[in-house]
Design an enzyme around this catalytic site. Structure first.
Site, PDB file in Angstrom:
ATOM      1  N   HIS A  63       0.834  -1.203   0.000  1.00  0.00           N
ATOM      2  CA  HIS A  63       0.000   0.000   0.000  1.00  0.00           C
ATOM      3  C   HIS A  63       0.869   1.253   0.000  1.00  0.00           C
ATOM      4  O   HIS A  63       0.614   2.198  -0.757  1.00  0.00           O
ATOM      5  CB  HIS A  63      -0.937  -0.025   1.214  1.00  0.00           C
ATOM      6  CG  HIS A  63      -1.936   1.070   1.233  1.00  0.00           C
ATOM      7  ND1 HIS A  63      -1.833   2.142   2.089  1.00  0.00           N
ATOM      8  CD2 HIS A  63      -3.071   1.271   0.504  1.00  0.00           C
ATOM      9  CE1 HIS A  63      -2.867   2.948   1.888  1.00  0.00           C
ATOM     10  NE2 HIS A  63      -3.627   2.445   0.931  1.00  0.00           N
ATOM     11  N   ASP A 105      -6.113   1.548  -2.142  1.00  0.00           N
ATOM     12  CA  ASP A 105      -6.866   1.244  -0.929  1.00  0.00           C
ATOM     13  C   ASP A 105      -7.649  -0.060  -1.073  1.00  0.00           C
ATOM     14  O   ASP A 105      -7.696  -0.871  -0.144  1.00  0.00           O
ATOM     15  CB  ASP A 105      -7.805   2.398  -0.581  1.00  0.00           C
ATOM     16  CG  ASP A 105      -7.078   3.651  -0.112  1.00  0.00           C
ATOM     17  OD1 ASP A 105      -5.840   3.620   0.033  1.00  0.00           O
ATOM     18  OD2 ASP A 105      -7.757   4.674   0.110  1.00  0.00           O
TER      19      ASP A 105
END
Length: 138
Positions: A63, A105
């Protein structure tokens, strides 16, 4: 109830993607990102260094790398649009920045869900001094 109030206070002043990311994690992984992943391993939470400690920490590493590749925008503050259909997240924006951040996300939320079995309480509030190994490239 007290925990909910604390989370609300922590979210005050935080806009865009971080709040949306928290809600996405709750919808996909059925757990709070702030509580479970806010200070986990070497990469979950603010910043990141060293090597990911397990598959859950690797979700955060990936991420972070994804946010680092976002061009011409601030991934932590940009707002995006998504929906949930049949338990799957659909990123709906046409804007390249918003789409990219939403996808970062979404992938992380799915990764958290898929790696719940790897979650190790020993890595919760993991000391940064234990994250000194040479980091791997993104």
């Amino acid at each position: 109830m007290r925990t909910l109030w604390i989370v609300a206070v922590l979210l005050l002043g935080v806009e865009g993607s971080l709040v949306q990311f928290e809600m996405m994690i709750i919808k996909v992984a059925k757990r709070s990102g702030l509580f479970w992943y806010g200070a986990y391993g070497c990469y979950c939470g603010w910043g990141g260094q060293g090597r990911p400690q397990d598959a859950t920490d690797r979700c955060c590493f990936v991420h972070d790398c994804c946010y680092g590749k976002a061009t011409d925008c601030n991934p932590k503050t940009v707002s995006y649009t998504y929906s949930v259909k049949n338990g799957e997240i659909i990123c709906e924006d046409d804007d390249p920045c918003k789409k990219q951040v939403c996808e970062c996300d979404r992938v992380a939320a799915v990764c958290f869900r898929d790696n719940i079995p790897s979650y190790n309480n020993n890595y919760k509030r993991f000391p940064a001094e234990n994250c000194r190994e040479e980091p791997e490239p993104c």
